[in-house]
Design an enzyme around this catalytic site. Structure first.
Site, PDB file in Angstrom:
ATOM      1  N   CYS A   1       0.849  -1.200   0.000  1.00  0.00           N
ATOM      2  CA  CYS A   1       0.000   0.000   0.000  1.00  0.00           C
ATOM      3  C   CYS A   1       0.882   1.248   0.000  1.00  0.00           C
ATOM      4  CB  CYS A   1      -0.862  -0.029   1.252  1.00  0.00           C
ATOM      5  SG  CYS A   1      -1.925   1.379   1.468  1.00  0.00           S
TER       6      CYS A   1
ATOM      7  N   GLU B   1      -5.421  -8.061  -2.779  1.00  0.00           N
ATOM      8  CA  GLU B   1      -5.515  -8.081  -1.315  1.00  0.00           C
ATOM      9  C   GLU B   1      -4.608  -7.002  -0.750  1.00  0.00           C
ATOM     10  OE1 GLU B   1      -3.723 -10.312   2.469  1.00  0.00           O
ATOM     11  OE2 GLU B   1      -2.676  -9.748   0.634  1.00  0.00           O
TER      12      GLU B   1
ATOM     13  N   ARG C   1      -6.817 -11.813  11.456  1.00  0.00           N
ATOM     14  CA  ARG C   1      -6.126 -11.161  10.329  1.00  0.00           C
ATOM     15  C   ARG C   1      -7.173 -10.515   9.430  1.00  0.00           C
ATOM     16  NH1 ARG C   1      -0.999 -11.869   8.745  1.00  0.00           N
ATOM     17  NH2 ARG C   1      -0.409 -11.098   6.708  1.00  0.00           N
TER      18      ARG C   1
ATOM     19  N   ARG D   1      -8.114  -8.188   6.403  1.00  0.00           N
ATOM     20  CA  ARG D   1      -7.529  -7.676   5.166  1.00  0.00           C
ATOM     21  C   ARG D   1      -8.653  -7.256   4.234  1.00  0.00           C
ATOM     22  NH1 ARG D   1      -3.633  -7.339   7.758  1.00  0.00           N
ATOM     23  NH2 ARG D   1      -1.526  -8.054   7.390  1.00  0.00           N
TER      24      ARG D   1
END
Ligand SMILES: C[S@@+](CC[C@H](N)C(=O)[O-])C[C@H]1O[C@@H](n2cnc3c(N)ncnc32)[C@H](O)[C@@H]1O
Length: 363
Positions: free
Chosen positions: A91, A129, A173, A175
């Site tokens: 990102c 993702e 987690r 995402r």
């Protein structure tokens, strides 16, 4: 032992080769989480790119496919034709975001490299993702720019934050996942899978190979919460299907919190310090320890025969970076369902058109 634990999820048998006519490319490939997920439905990898030499070595050992290096240096026309493009891309801020130049706003970022490959190859499906913060990144401008570019490139995109904890993996987690269909597929109604909320805990995936275990022995360990009733896991799922902190070392900062194995693991991370760096600390068999490499592999859905890096620090980094394979498999099952539906409705429309034509001929 449950079926899901040490292998890919219990894929519906009719789907196991559903993608055997599909070719995919694996960008920012890491150790190949996307590769496992797509291969479990029969799809074939035709190109991968990863510039980290340690990750590349592990990718080759496990997938027998050698990723190319830096994607920014690879021309789109040199990449093989494909139906599905996958990318767990880093990102980055789009430096000129807000100027609404779409494609050009992302120049110099790794999303630009995805976009230029998509523009050239027009794959049917994109599967992306990223960390969940991407949604809020730069006050939402990063997300807006990504969606606008994909729309300009003729894609219908859906995105959703999913937690591996809700898809049979005992790891918290979260995402964000993007699924985009090229407009030529006619598919614009993809829905993400519903959480399964299975009763799983870290205890279910513990490693029996003690050679990889390093016990933490310190004077400042403080276990302040006692949990003695394993049956609770079935009585009150909501309080156990997540990490349960029961203590700390030192001041309880990053990598210094201790969790109970009847809960879930915290998010595996590629970075992070503290004595429990990258995995957190757990009270297991009355001792405090980090997770082993095999436990990390299981927490991300990697199969039991996965060969991990001989260097512990590289292996922990790679698992912290990788994608939760099970979550992808649930998403891909939904992709397959929508493709089948679209094909059936296409056949029906063709049938109807043919029937309509026949009637008119008879008239
Ligand atoms: C978030 S990880 C993705 C991991 C992968 N999805 C997996 O399952 O292991 C991002 C990866 O992109 C790689 N990367 C970053 N910049 C790159 C570049 N310019 N070219 C190729 N790979 C790059 C990093 O080394 C890292 O392994």
């Amino acid at each position: 032992m449950k079926l899901w634990t040490f292998d890919v999820i219990d894929i519906l048998s009719q789907y196991k080769s559903a993608l055997s006519d599909y070719k995919f490319i694996d960008l920012f490939a890491g150790i190949g989480g996307f590769h496992y997920a797509l291969k479990s439905f029969g799809a074939e990898c035709v190109f991968a790119s990863e510039w980290d030499r340690y990750a590349t070595k592990i990718y080759f050992k496990n997938h027998h496919f050698l990723p190319e290096g830096d994607i920014t240096k690879i021309k789109e026309e040199e990449i093989a034709e494909h139906d599905i493009l996958c990318a767990g891309f880093p990102c980055q801020a789009f430096s000129i975001s807000g100027k609404q130049n779409g494609f050009n706003d992302t120049r110099g970022t790794l999303f630009f490299d995805i976009a230029r490959i998509v523009k050239f190859h027009k794959p049917k499906i994109l599967l992306l993702e990223n960390v969940k913060n991407l949604i809020k990144h730069d006050s939402g401008n990063t997300l807006k720019t990504i969606l606008k570019i994909l729309e300009d490139l003729d894609y219908h995109t859906e995105y959703k934050i999913l937690n591996a904890s809700h898809f049979v993996l005992p790891q918290n987690r979260e995402r964000v996942y993007f699924v985009a269909f090229h407009n030529s597929t006619g598919i614009n109604n993809f829905t993400f899978p519903e959480a399964t909320y299975e009763n799983v805990s870290l205890q279910d995936i513990l490693d029996s190979d003690l050679s990889d275990i390093k016990i933490v022995e310190r004077d400042d360990i403080n276990i302040y919460k006692k949990i003695n009733t394993p049956n609770h896991i079935f009585e009150n799922v909501s309080c156990f299907n997540k990490p349960m902190q029961i203590g700390k070392v030192n001041k309880g900062g990053q990598g210094e919190r201790i969790y109970h194995p009847l809960g879930h693991a915290i998010t595996l991370s590629a970075h992070g310090g503290g004595v429990g760096s990258k995995t957190g600390l757990y009270l297991i068999d009355k001792k405090i320890r980090r997770l082993t490499r095999r436990e990390c592999a299981r927490l991300q859905g990697f199969p039991e025969d996965f060969i991990f890096d001989e260097s512990k620090s590289q292996a922990y980094k790679q698992f912290g970076n990788s994608v939760a394979i099970n979550v992808l498999q649930y998403i891909i099952q939904n992709i397959i369902e929508i493709i089948i539906k679209e094909l059936n409705s296409h056949d029906k429309q063709t049938e109807l058109r043919l029937a309509d034509g026949k009637e008119r001929i008879q008239e």
